[in-house]
Design an enzyme around this catalytic site. Structure first.
Site, PDB file in Angstrom:
ATOM      1  CG  ASN A   1     -14.011  18.497  -6.405  1.00  0.00           C
ATOM      2  OD1 ASN A   1     -13.094  19.250  -6.720  1.00  0.00           O
ATOM      3  ND2 ASN A   1     -14.405  18.325  -5.156  1.00  0.00           N
TER       4      ASN A   1
ATOM      5  CD  GLU B   1     -12.186  16.392  -4.121  1.00  0.00           C
ATOM      6  OE1 GLU B   1     -12.802  15.340  -4.412  1.00  0.00           O
ATOM      7  OE2 GLU B   1     -12.428  17.060  -3.105  1.00  0.00           O
TER       8      GLU B   1
ATOM      9  CG  HIS C   1     -13.677  18.397   2.276  1.00  0.00           C
ATOM     10  ND1 HIS C   1     -12.925  18.571   1.129  1.00  0.00           N
ATOM     11  CD2 HIS C   1     -14.217  17.159   2.153  1.00  0.00           C
ATOM     12  CE1 HIS C   1     -12.998  17.483   0.364  1.00  0.00           C
ATOM     13  NE2 HIS C   1     -13.778  16.607   0.974  1.00  0.00           N
TER      14      HIS C   1
ATOM     15  NE  ARG D   1     -10.018  21.739  -2.850  1.00  0.00           N
ATOM     16  CZ  ARG D   1     -10.925  20.759  -2.766  1.00  0.00           C
ATOM     17  NH1 ARG D   1     -10.638  19.534  -3.158  1.00  0.00           N
ATOM     18  NH2 ARG D   1     -12.133  21.006  -2.309  1.00  0.00           N
TER      19      ARG D   1
ATOM     20  CD  GLU E   1     -17.156  16.745  -3.810  1.00  0.00           C
ATOM     21  OE1 GLU E   1     -17.758  15.917  -3.104  1.00  0.00           O
ATOM     22  OE2 GLU E   1     -16.252  16.422  -4.596  1.00  0.00           O
TER      23      GLU E   1
ATOM     24  CE1 TYR F   1     -12.370  11.650  -7.512  1.00  0.00           C
ATOM     25  CE2 TYR F   1     -14.019  13.366  -7.204  1.00  0.00           C
ATOM     26  CZ  TYR F   1     -12.815  12.777  -6.850  1.00  0.00           C
ATOM     27  OH  TYR F   1     -12.053  13.312  -5.845  1.00  0.00           O
TER      28      TYR F   1
HETATM   29  O1  IFM Z   1     -13.083  11.472  -0.995  1.00  0.00           O
HETATM   30  C1  IFM Z   1     -13.967  12.311  -1.673  1.00  0.00           C
HETATM   31  C2  IFM Z   1     -13.727  13.755  -1.322  1.00  0.00           C
HETATM   32  O2  IFM Z   1     -13.814  13.975   0.043  1.00  0.00           O
HETATM   33  C3  IFM Z   1     -14.732  14.636  -2.003  1.00  0.00           C
HETATM   34  N1  IFM Z   1     -14.835  14.364  -3.408  1.00  0.00           N
HETATM   35  C4  IFM Z   1     -14.923  12.995  -3.829  1.00  0.00           C
HETATM   36  C5  IFM Z   1     -13.846  12.157  -3.167  1.00  0.00           C
HETATM   37  C6  IFM Z   1     -13.937  10.692  -3.630  1.00  0.00           C
HETATM   38  O3  IFM Z   1     -15.182  10.157  -3.323  1.00  0.00           O
END
Ligand code: IFM
Length: 445
Positions: free
Chosen positions: A296, A352, A125, A81, A170, A298
């Site tokens: 995505n 992500e 992006h 990706r 995002e 985290y």
């Molecule tokens: O590095 C970023 C990415 O560009 C978009 N999502 C979160 C990642 C980590 O912060």
């Protein structure tokens, strides 16, 4: 669950990848007539980037394409990706397209296909051409139409060889960090602007989906949202209500328009005069059927009614180098929630997931990043758990292939499963890269 058993949870059709984005790795800001992006401009504002760095060289990926493709192939992934830098394709974001601009991406896509790797491209992006920002950027409704033209141009050249095409990565980040908090490009601080930007991003997604389909798209089309699971700090009703409000603002504000064709009423009420201007027909345009949703993830977000920040680190909970709590269960919870809230949810890719850690220096050719291995294993297990609970999971992509420019944190945070020495540009796969390769080998059987 040990890695040995974990791989068995995933079907042969599962897509496994690594992810990057153009501004974070490419460098070569002027090559072949590339125009300036809002991130090129933002990096030059004093104090904007923690280490006062910029994307001029980054990982020098533009000049190291072939060896980086070999690196990707060496991991055994079946998907990569990446994103396309709009100002490479159209320097100003309006007017002439740059015929040389897509050569690089064509080499990239063809190189992936030759290596048996699916190509998943993202159109936006975040590196919007500065030429469009000078006309109002995403706050200006005309940018919506410029984006549709750009999307069609990319598809006309590359569409027959792409497996996935994502409109935006995002939208929350572009809207809130870029236009409300001002900590990301273009550095604007206005909630009103942020909400209009958000609407225009979603609208441009929907109109681009329609146009790409009308032009005969063969790639899977979708969008990528950054989502979190919002959980109350306690079982007190006030905290529960606050968590629901946070969920409406961060998740449903984006997903409801896409899947239900409306913004959440409670958020509109809260925004009052800051709510976006929506023209007749916009919501229907946004809610186009999608081939997939990219998520995505985290960390989770813990919410209390009083608004106090959740100090995971202070509480002794595991955190990454971003101070984001490491909470894999939150990914399973989020995916199950999406499946519950949106009947007919299309296949979902985790587009992500990964962690920044203070990696040890390279010693004898090794970076022993055990914390990242634990992170990845835990989150892949969460994907398996969501799948068992009926969520239509289609793939998982690690953020990131290699250490890179982490936006306002510059080069201070390392997310890669491959270490990059920024002085020499030497790439060294970390232990997590070996772990991922072994895991995928087991999965292939
Ligand atoms: O590095 C970023 C990415 O560009 C978009 N999502 C979160 C990642 C980590 O912060």
């Amino acid at each position: 669950m040990s890695s040995h058993l974990l791989h068995r949870q995933f079907p042969p059709s599962f897509v496994w990848g690594v992810a990057t984005s153009s501004f974070q790795i490419e460098g070569a800001p002027h090559a072949d007539g590339k125009g300036e992006s809002i991130w090129d401009r933002f990096c030059r504002q004093p104090g904007a980037i923690a280490d006062a760095s910029n994307g001029d060289i980054a990982c020098d990926h533009f000049h190291r394409l072939d060896s980086d493709l070999d690196l990707i192939a060496s991991l055994g992934v079946n998907c990569y990706r990446f994103s396309i830098a709009w100002p490479r394709v159209q320097a100003l974001g309006h007017g002439d397209f740059n015929p040389k601009g897509l050569n690089f991406y064509e080499r990239l896509v063809d190189g992936l296909l030759r290596r048996g790797i699916q190509a998943f491209a993202t159109l936006n992006h975040w590196d919007l051409p500065q030429g469009l920002q000078d006309r109002g950027g995403w706050n200006d409704r005309d940018t919506v139409h410029r984006f549709v033209d750009y999307a069609r141009h990319v598809q006309a050249r590359l569409g027959d060889r792409l497996d996935g095409l994502t409109t935006h990565n995002e939208p929350w980040v572009v809207a809130v960090l870029g236009h409300e908090q001002g900590s990301f490009a273009p550095g604007i601080k206005s909630r009103r602007t942020a909400m209009q930007v958000c609407h225009h991003l979603l609208l441009s997604h929907g109109l681009a989906m329609q146009a790409l389909r009308a032009d005969g798209a063969t790639a899977e089309l979708g969008i990528v949202l950054n989502l979190t699971s919002s959980v109350p700090a306690t079982a007190m009703p006030a905290d529960i209500a606050a968590a629901q409000r946070a969920d409406a603002r961060s998740r449903r504000w984006y997903a409801d328009p896409l899947f239900k064709g409306c913004y959440p009423e409670e958020v509109l009420a809260e925004l009052g005069a800051d709510a976006p201007v929506v023209q007749p027909g916009d919501m229907g345009s946004i809610a186009q059927p999608m081939d997939y949703l990219g998520v995505n993830y985290y960390t989770r977000t813990v919410i209390s009614a009083g608004g106090e920040a959740w100090d995971a680190k202070g509480r002794g909970l595991p955190v990454s180098d971003m101070d984001w709590e490491i909470y894999p269960q939150g990914l399973a919870d989020l995916l199950v929630l999406l499946h519950r809230d949106y009947p007919g949810l299309p296949p979902v890719y985790v587009t992500e997931n990964g962690g920044a850690f203070k990696d040890q220096a390279v010693v004898n050719g090794r970076v022993q990043d055990d914390d990242r291995i634990d992170y990845l294993r835990g989150h892949i297990a969460a994907v398996a758990s969501a799948m068992q609970q009926g969520v239509p999971m289609a793939g998982y992509m690690v953020w990131s292939l290699m250490d890179n420019f982490e936006w306002a944190s510059g080069y201070l945070k390392r997310f890669g499963i491959v270490h990059v020495d920024y002085d020499t540009q030497v790439r060294t796969p970390k232990a997590s890269a070996d772990w991922y390769r072994d895991f995928l080998k087991d999965w292939r059987g």
